[in-house]
Design a protein around this motif. Structure first.
Motif, mmCIF file in Angstrom:
data_model
loop_
_atom_site.group_PDB
_atom_site.id
_atom_site.type_symbol
_atom_site.label_atom_id
_atom_site.label_comp_id
_atom_site.label_asym_id
_atom_site.label_seq_id
_atom_site.Cartn_x
_atom_site.Cartn_y
_atom_site.Cartn_z
ATOM 1 N N ALA A 264 0.836 -1.208 0.000
ATOM 2 C CA ALA A 264 0.000 0.000 0.000
ATOM 3 C C ALA A 264 0.871 1.258 0.000
ATOM 4 O O ALA A 264 0.536 2.254 -0.666
ATOM 5 C CB ALA A 264 -0.916 -0.007 1.228
ATOM 6 N N LEU B 228 -4.124 1.816 3.599
ATOM 7 C CA LEU B 228 -4.908 1.074 2.611
ATOM 8 C C LEU B 228 -4.475 -0.393 2.539
ATOM 9 O O LEU B 228 -4.672 -1.062 1.527
ATOM 10 C CB LEU B 228 -4.772 1.729 1.232
ATOM 11 N N LEU C 46 2.354 1.407 -3.713
ATOM 12 C CA LEU C 46 1.365 1.609 -4.786
ATOM 13 C C LEU C 46 0.570 2.896 -4.622
ATOM 14 O O LEU C 46 0.332 3.612 -5.595
ATOM 15 C CB LEU C 46 0.407 0.414 -4.838
ATOM 16 N N TRP C 47 0.145 3.167 -3.370
ATOM 17 C CA TRP C 47 -0.765 4.289 -3.154
ATOM 18 C C TRP C 47 -0.222 5.332 -2.178
ATOM 19 O O TRP C 47 -0.938 6.258 -1.808
ATOM 20 C CB TRP C 47 -2.116 3.758 -2.652
ATOM 21 N N LYS C 48 1.030 5.145 -1.746
ATOM 22 C CA LYS C 48 1.660 6.080 -0.797
ATOM 23 C C LYS C 48 0.864 6.219 0.488
ATOM 24 O O LYS C 48 0.895 7.259 1.136
ATOM 25 C CB LYS C 48 1.839 7.473 -1.442
ATOM 26 N N ASP C 49 0.140 5.160 0.852
ATOM 27 C CA ASP C 49 -0.720 5.236 2.030
ATOM 28 C C ASP C 49 -0.834 3.856 2.688
ATOM 29 O O ASP C 49 -1.618 3.012 2.244
ATOM 30 C CB ASP C 49 -2.110 5.733 1.625
ATOM 31 N N GLN D 149 -7.120 -3.051 1.483
ATOM 32 C CA GLN D 149 -7.348 -3.151 0.036
ATOM 33 C C GLN D 149 -6.182 -3.850 -0.650
ATOM 34 O O GLN D 149 -6.372 -4.625 -1.588
ATOM 35 C CB GLN D 149 -7.550 -1.751 -0.570
ATOM 36 N N ALA D 150 -4.976 -3.591 -0.160
ATOM 37 C CA ALA D 150 -3.794 -4.235 -0.743
ATOM 38 C C ALA D 150 -3.841 -5.745 -0.539
ATOM 39 O O ALA D 150 -3.527 -6.519 -1.447
ATOM 40 C CB ALA D 150 -2.524 -3.651 -0.133
#
Length: 317
Positions: A230, A239, A233-236, A242-243
């Motif tokens: 996370a 998350l 991929l999403w800098k967060d 979801q990952a």
């Protein structure tokens, strides 16, 4: 008292309600036995419903449970005459990997596995189950010894990953893992690997080049943690749930993709609920694997391992 995970809260609340009614009944003249029986039936159905429909993130939490049985727990339950061997004959001994010789149902074997701690003090000693290079070199030394004496090798995988610190890199962390991959691919004895908790990154794969790879039902096996994925991929890292869903890191997903050979069922609620019963399930899987693999010649074992890993992955051009 066992740690309660977020998705288990409805089960815990109902269990507490049952305990309250039982205590009230035992200390008063009011008979609530029928209500208690009804609630226990409801609890049984609720447990089956929750634990049979776990989301990937729920399985990640169970795989990380602090009371989840470790390699040494299963060694105690499954094997006889275990003699632990230490050191890589090069630098030192790494407590994050344990191994030695033992017998499984009168068959001499070599057993190796990641070892994390049960409390803070032991986790510090064992570096939270994250091996240094000398841990992987110790594992390889024991594997080559097993090959010399014709003993099957059983590996238990349970690590967040290899230790990423400066000292580990200075002592050749990546080389140690890479050498294990190469050497394991050519071992002429049966190799069985079982993911019993977290199987993270190359730190897990260094014990995972096997003829048979099994996973406990609620364990995980992936190139990176959900939080790490996370973050990249999403800098967060928040998350991570979801990952975990996107990465397909759970046993059912990996069985579907042909990465693992067998899913070993877990005790209802997770292996930490009953380590003795869980060891019995693992023992059944080991018995079947050894029966199948000991029939193969040395060349067939190497070819079997080679074909297994060559078949992994699907791509189109």
């Amino acid at each position: 008292m066992s740690k309660t995970l977020s998705f288990e809260e409805p089960v815990v609340r109902l269990r507490e309600k049952i305990n309250e009614l039982e205590e009230f009944t035992s200390s008063s003249t009011v008979d609530l036995s029928e209500e208690i029986i009804t609630l226990k039936d409801r609890l049984k159905k609720l447990e089956i419903d929750i634990y049979s429909n776990m989301e990937p993130w729920d399985r990640v939490q169970v795989a990380r449970h602090p009371e989840r049985p470790t390699t040494l727990d299963y060694i105690t339950e499954l094997f006889e005459d275990f003699i632990q061997l230490h050191g890589d004959r090069n630098y030192g001994d790494d407590a994050a990997i344990v191994g030695g010789i033992a017998s499984f149902e009168n068959t001499p074997i070599t057993v190796i596995g990641h070892q994390r701690g049960k409390d803070t003090k032991e986790n510090v000693k064992r570096n939270f189950g994250m091996p240094h290079p000398e841990g992987y070199r110790k594992a390889l030394r024991l594997m080559k010894q097993a090959e010399k004496f014709g003993r099957p090798i059983i590996c238990f995988i349970d690590t967040k990953g290899a230790y990423p610190g400066k000292a580990a890199e200075e002592r050749g962390q990546s080389e140690a893992i890479a050498r294990n991959l190469v050497e394991m691919a050519g071992l002429t004895v049966p190799v069985i690997s079982i993911v019993i908790g977290e199987g993270g990154s190359g730190g897990a794969l260094a014990l995972g080049v096997a003829n048979h790879i099994h996973m406990l039902e609620h364990s995980t096996y992936s190139v990176i943690s959900p939080e790490g994925a996370a973050s990249i991929l999403w800098k967060d890292p928040s998350l991570s749930k979801q990952a975990a869903e996107a990465m397909r890191i759970t046993a059912p997903h990996l069985k579907e993709m042909g990465i693992i050979d067998k899913i070993i069922p877990e005790v209802l609620g997770g292996a930490h609920r009953d380590s003795n019963k869980q060891a019995g399930f693992i023992g059944e899987a080991l018995r079947e694997s050894l029966l199948e693999l000991t029939k193969l010649s040395s060349d067939q074992l190497v070819e079997n391992r080679y074909d297994k890993f060559r078949a992994m992955g699907v791509f189109t051009e």
